[in-house]
Design a protein around this motif. Structure first.
Motif, short mmCIF file in Angstrom:
data_model
loop_
_atom_site.label_atom_id
_atom_site.label_comp_id
_atom_site.label_asym_id
_atom_site.label_seq_id
_atom_site.Cartn_x
_atom_site.Cartn_y
_atom_site.Cartn_z
N PRO A 4 1.07 -1.33 -0.19
CA PRO A 4 -0.05 -0.30 0.15
C PRO A 4 0.88 1.65 0.37
O PRO A 4 2.17 1.28 0.14
CB PRO A 4 -1.04 0.21 1.48
N VAL A 5 -0.09 2.85 -0.30
CA VAL A 5 0.78 3.39 -0.06
C VAL A 5 0.80 3.84 1.75
O VAL A 5 1.32 4.94 1.94
CB VAL A 5 0.68 4.65 -1.13
N GLY A 6 -0.23 3.59 1.82
CA GLY A 6 -0.35 3.92 3.16
C GLY A 6 1.01 3.31 4.21
O GLY A 6 1.10 2.36 3.86
N SER A 7 0.67 3.43 5.52
CA SER A 7 1.42 3.31 6.83
C SER A 7 0.53 1.60 7.30
O SER A 7 -0.83 1.94 7.26
CB SER A 7 1.65 4.01 7.93
N VAL A 8 1.65 1.07 7.34
CA VAL A 8 1.45 0.01 8.01
C VAL A 8 1.00 -0.20 9.53
O VAL A 8 1.04 -1.12 10.37
CB VAL A 8 2.12 -1.51 7.56
N VAL A 9 2.14 1.09 9.95
CA VAL A 9 2.77 1.39 11.48
C VAL A 9 2.00 2.51 12.49
O VAL A 9 2.86 3.52 11.54
CB VAL A 9 4.40 0.82 11.18
N ASP A 10 2.24 2.56 13.23
CA ASP A 10 1.66 3.46 14.05
C ASP A 10 2.49 3.65 14.10
O ASP A 10 3.92 3.50 15.21
CB ASP A 10 0.62 2.81 15.65
N PRO A 11 2.67 5.69 14.42
CA PRO A 11 4.04 6.20 14.40
C PRO A 11 4.45 6.60 15.94
O PRO A 11 5.17 6.89 15.81
CB PRO A 11 3.79 7.32 13.51
N LEU A 19 -18.49 -11.82 1.48
CA LEU A 19 -17.19 -11.83 2.11
C LEU A 19 -16.40 -11.17 1.04
O LEU A 19 -15.93 -10.56 2.50
CB LEU A 19 -16.74 -13.88 1.61
N ALA A 20 -16.01 -11.13 0.86
CA ALA A 20 -15.01 -10.31 -0.38
C ALA A 20 -15.50 -9.02 0.51
O ALA A 20 -14.29 -8.83 0.54
CB ALA A 20 -15.02 -10.40 -1.62
N THR A 21 -16.34 -8.07 0.09
CA THR A 21 -16.90 -7.30 0.63
C THR A 21 -16.35 -6.50 1.51
O THR A 21 -15.73 -5.71 2.12
CB THR A 21 -18.49 -6.61 0.12
N THR A 22 -17.13 -7.43 3.25
CA THR A 22 -16.11 -7.33 4.34
C THR A 22 -15.05 -7.45 4.73
O THR A 22 -14.26 -7.57 5.27
CB THR A 22 -17.28 -8.49 5.18
N ALA A 23 -14.18 -8.30 4.07
CA ALA A 23 -13.37 -8.64 4.15
C ALA A 23 -12.40 -7.51 3.63
O ALA A 23 -10.58 -7.03 4.54
CB ALA A 23 -12.28 -9.40 3.25
N HIS A 24 -12.39 -6.42 3.35
CA HIS A 24 -11.76 -5.40 3.20
C HIS A 24 -11.75 -4.58 4.53
O HIS A 24 -11.09 -3.70 4.15
CB HIS A 24 -12.44 -4.34 1.78
N ASP A 25 -12.60 -4.47 5.22
CA ASP A 25 -12.56 -4.23 6.67
C ASP A 25 -11.38 -4.10 7.47
O ASP A 25 -10.47 -3.81 7.98
CB ASP A 25 -13.98 -5.13 8.09
N GLY A 26 -10.69 -5.67 7.32
CA GLY A 26 -8.99 -5.93 7.65
C GLY A 26 -8.24 -5.17 7.15
O GLY A 26 -7.42 -5.02 7.68
N LEU A 27 -8.26 -4.84 6.24
CA LEU A 27 -7.09 -3.93 5.23
C LEU A 27 -7.41 -2.55 5.54
O LEU A 27 -6.73 -1.92 6.69
CB LEU A 27 -7.60 -3.21 3.53
N ALA A 28 -8.67 -1.87 6.15
CA ALA A 28 -8.64 -0.28 7.00
C ALA A 28 -7.78 -0.18 8.39
O ALA A 28 -7.99 0.55 8.33
CB ALA A 28 -10.13 -0.19 6.67
N ARG A 29 -8.56 -2.00 8.79
CA ARG A 29 -7.73 -2.27 9.99
C ARG A 29 -6.24 -1.56 10.26
O ARG A 29 -4.92 -1.18 11.01
CB ARG A 29 -8.20 -3.30 11.09
N ALA A 30 -5.47 -2.59 9.10
CA ALA A 30 -3.77 -2.28 9.38
C ALA A 30 -3.23 -1.58 8.47
O ALA A 30 -2.47 -1.26 8.38
CB ALA A 30 -3.69 -4.16 8.32
N ILE A 31 -4.45 -0.86 7.42
CA ILE A 31 -2.94 -0.12 6.91
C ILE A 31 -4.89 1.47 7.26
O ILE A 31 -5.20 1.39 6.59
CB ILE A 31 -3.27 0.15 5.54
N ARG A 32 -3.45 2.13 7.04
CA ARG A 32 -3.90 3.86 6.92
C ARG A 32 -2.90 4.47 5.64
O ARG A 32 -1.86 5.07 5.90
CB ARG A 32 -3.93 4.09 8.45
N PRO A 33 -3.52 5.64 4.99
CA PRO A 33 -4.99 5.19 4.38
C PRO A 33 -5.01 4.00 3.79
O PRO A 33 -3.62 3.71 3.13
CB PRO A 33 -5.00 6.67 3.31
N VAL A 34 -5.85 3.88 3.21
CA VAL A 34 -6.38 2.41 2.56
C VAL A 34 -7.76 2.89 1.22
O VAL A 34 -8.27 4.04 0.99
CB VAL A 34 -6.67 1.57 3.11
#
Length: 353
Positions: A199-206, A266-281
């Protein structure tokens, strides 16, 4: 309630009937602009599986995704290609189709000739061209080799389609996770995911140095602790990812029997996992795409619901909750297993293995 299966790999291949294979090209002395650093990953389902897809990013690179619309005719796929190489990498799907045809995997087209099949192989790409030589991309032969290598065991981190992946300022990669559903209509059913994190977004809390995706389970689940002030400062001093093309792609699978509409949810809701782990997504600079497939090996008992609701609604709700969790965990898994190449620092370089 969700748990790991006894003896499980904590991978998408804990869903019986799902296999994963890699093919990659990685030169030991690769740099940004020189050498090979790309690859592809094939998720293969012998015998086929019901599937759907949800594309959220603003710049996707895909193949055969329209075919997976629940309103369309084809009800199954035979493999999914996740690949580097941007749009060029879609050529690797030709090799996956060739492998499937040679092994009789596909939609039968002639009752008199079992060899006449059309394999359905949707695909999605990440943009990894600046890592290594721009002209080195996955080919049809690479797709064939990845399909041929598919098994229940596969590498994580800097492997397959994750070789050239970058997750924000850090090295990205490929990760996986799985859970077994607890009490409820889906009890004993498995949900797994494999994710290529680029992703372009961060995967780690700064502020803490912990991956964003540890939020649901807690850092202890992954054996992590907050970084020291020095480690956090070093991470925050890294240059911003200098490319306008990125993308996180992946597959969620379950052994629960679902129709195409259920797979789409299932595919739609799975994107919630990306939103939790990547910011922004899901930015205009990403082509985030998640496939969902059902092997249909297990069916839930009938549950009485009001007439307006489909009978599998409670099962679907349980599966969707699990899908978001395994996607979130798989992003963290990719980041923790990634190793540095081409001067791109890995999480383990900054915070220890």
């Amino acid at each position: 309630m969700m748990r790991s299966a006894p003896g499980a790999r904590d991978a998408i291949t804990d869903v019986v009937g799902v296999l994963v294979g890699h093919c990659q090209r990685l030169d030991p002395q690769v740099t940004l602009g020189s050498g090979a650093a790309t690859g592809c990953t094939v998720v293969r389902v012998p015998g086929g599986a019901t599937a759907a897809v949800d594309v959220r990013g603003g710049g996707p690179g895909t193949r055969e995704t329209d075919l997976l619309d629940p309103a369309n005719t084809v009800r199954q796929l035979h493999a999914i290609l996740l690949t580097g190489g941007s749009a060029y990498g879609l050529a690797a799907a030709d090799g996956v189709m060739r492998w499937a045809e040679e092994h009789g995997e596909g939609i039968p087209m002639d009752p008199a000739d079992p060899g006449r099949v059309v394999p359905i192989v949707p695909a999605a790409v990440i943009f990894d061209l600046p890592v290594g030589d721009w002209r080195v991309r996955p080919t049809a032969d690479d797709g064939f080799r990845a399909a041929d290598a598919a098994s229940t065991e596969f590498a994580r981190g800097t492997a397959g389609a994750g070789v050239g992946a970058r997750a924000g300022a850090l090295k990205g990669g490929i990760g996986s996770a799985s859970v077994v559903l607890g009490e409820g209509p889906g009890e004993g059913m498995t949900v797994g995911a494999v994710i290529v994190a680029n992703p372009v977004g961060s995967v780690v809390d700064p502020r803490t140095g912990l991956p964003w995706g540890t939020g649901t389970d807690g850092p202890e689940y992954f054996g992590l602790a907050p970084g020291t002030p020095e480690q956090i400062a070093a991470m925050n001093a890294l240059p911003v990812k200098g490319t306008v093309l990125n993308t996180t792609i992946g597959v969620v699978a379950t052994d629960a029997a679902l129709d195409p509409a259920g797979c789409r949810r299932l595919a739609t809701t799975a994107h919630d996992g990306l939103a939790r782990a990547i910011r922004p997504v899901h930015s205009p600079l990403d082509g985030d795409t998640l496939f969902a497939l059902s092997t249909g090996a297990k069916r839930a008992p009938a549950v009485a619901l009001p007439p307006a609701f489909p009978p599998d609604l409670l099962l679907l709700d349980q599966l969707c909750t699990a899908a978001a969790v395994v996607v979130e965990r798989a992003v963290v898994d990719a980041v923790l297993h990634a190793t540095s190449i081409a001067g791109i620092p890995a999480y383990r370089d900054l915070f220890g293995a």
